[in-house]
Design an enzyme around this catalytic site. Sequence first.
Site, PDB file in Angstrom:
ATOM      1  N   ASP A 198       0.277  -0.963  -0.409  1.00 37.10           N
ATOM      2  CA  ASP A 198      -0.205   0.108   0.079  1.00 37.10           C
ATOM      3  C   ASP A 198       0.802   1.176  -0.201  1.00 37.10           C
ATOM      4  OD1 ASP A 198      -2.264   2.063   0.607  1.00 37.10           O
ATOM      5  OD2 ASP A 198      -1.806   0.992   2.473  1.00 37.10           O
ATOM      6  N   HIS A 372      -3.896   4.256   6.751  1.00 37.59           N
ATOM      7  CA  HIS A 372      -3.071   3.886   6.023  1.00 37.59           C
ATOM      8  C   HIS A 372      -1.573   4.762   6.446  1.00 37.59           C
ATOM      9  CE1 HIS A 372      -5.652   2.668   2.558  1.00 37.59           C
ATOM     10  NE2 HIS A 372      -5.999   3.813   2.545  1.00 37.59           N
TER      11      HIS A 372
END
Length: 566
Positions: A198, A372
């Site tokens: 990610d 994130h």
Amino acid sequence: MKNTLLKTDEIGIFSLGGLGEVGKNMYIYEISNQIFIVDSGILFPDNHLLGIDYVIPDYQYLIDNQERIVGLFITHAHEDHIGGIPYLLKKVNIPKIYAAGIAVDMIEHKLNEHEDVKSPQIEVFKSHYKYNFKHTEMSFIRLNHSIPDMFGIVFRTKEGILFHTGDFKIDFTPVGPPAEYDKLAQIGSEGTLCMLSDSTNAEREGLIESDSKIGKSINELFSRIKGRIIIATFASNMYRIQQIIHSSILNKRKIAVFGRSMERAIEVGKQSGYIKIPKGFLISGEEINKIKDSDVTIIVTGSQGEPFAALSRIANGSHKQIKAHKGDTVIFSSSPIPGNQEGVNRTINKLFRLDVEVITHGPLADTHTSGHGSQNDLKLMLSLVKPKFFIPMHGEHRMLKYHRDLAVSCGVKPNNILIMDNGDVAAITKDSIRLAGHVQAGDIYIDGSGIGDIGSAVIRERKTLSEEGLFAIIITIDSSKKRLLSNPTIVSRGFIYMRGNEEITNELASIATKTAIAELNKKMFNELNMKQKIIDQLQSKIFEITMRKPVIIPIISDLSKTKETN
């Protein structure tokens, strides 16, 4: 049908969505001539995609190779990872969907809304489960994110271990179960061949706050607020919703919920045990006005300024049950997704006009944290997993490049890293990684119930209509007698106001008349040619006069064709 881009023993890895963008995540792993699909998401459209509801990947490669698909594996339940499943199932035969925890409930809810979709079996996995396919063992690693039950996926192959992180952040004091860092270290010590990771926050330095700290901040905020609280957050953020409920109960506030996706999320959360509301605390919309403002919390959708969400309708004064008034406090427990800032600002300005207090995440109040990982989190993941080869995923192009630089700083050789676009195929063996070529990939637009029937040409035309307007000219002819039967009629919408601009419209009508007569007098008359000539002549003249390029529509009414029909 074998992927001809791959040599014998090469593993193919590519994306149909999620590279060069934040959304519509769909990653394909081709191992021993089998296709493993990881996630099937949607992308929410930017402002320039006028009238488009969602964007999904082009599934053509999967349609052409569906006999090799072994299953769809879901990392977690966010829309950019599961929102495309109904549309995928309409086009492609998926033998089985593998999902865990709350993702199972969310997918079932989603498929129930699409009655024309036949759902395959949903295999419910847990973090200790393993599945064996031809020359491939699949297992899972629990990680932390802004939604429960987020899992990275491990592929053990003949060539080596592949690891797909999914979305994650490093949170040592998470609200839910802790991440399985021991498993990350284990695959690192075994030797990870390739990792896809990610990249959303690859540009971001500093610490990403723990979700548990945000819960304490919300408790403190609630204890200070005297009036009614209206709080907006992502419907998918179960942990945040539960924190808001917990803070409300601590402060003896009843809870009302507005917004279809929020109501569904709370229903799913209650079923799965992630949302706990004591009896008597959840009230209906009708009961709000019977309770003192200081005793009410209203949880709403609309944290991203979506025009039809509950908070936007409250700000507009168009919500049927909630009217904002002085003394209310509106809290945004979210940060704007890139591209949504304008809509969020518009909602905030309207709320200020209603004389309510507005609190957003910032130095004065911790109301949100990202799901994130920042640069430190990404470097920790790289250091634990120790991949030989690395492919940054889930991010715009600059994010992927920032992530590449982080990987190099953690010891990955620059030549062992591929920055790819959707459709680019990486071919991997235990000794090499190369860019093997490209498969079909692109955007498919969902407009109402239509899938893919809106192309880029239509989007361009909508954009032109919104910015430049429309200019239509109606001409009546008799092609058998080579005659123009009347002066052209002009219709203008969003281009020029007809009254007061007679000089311009008369000049344009004159050009269209001359062009039509010239085309009629040709030996071989063709109506399509006449329309195109009129467009060409008017386009250049209109631009010369007004510096604008409206959509020009010539309408030819040919009476000779009407006579033939009669």
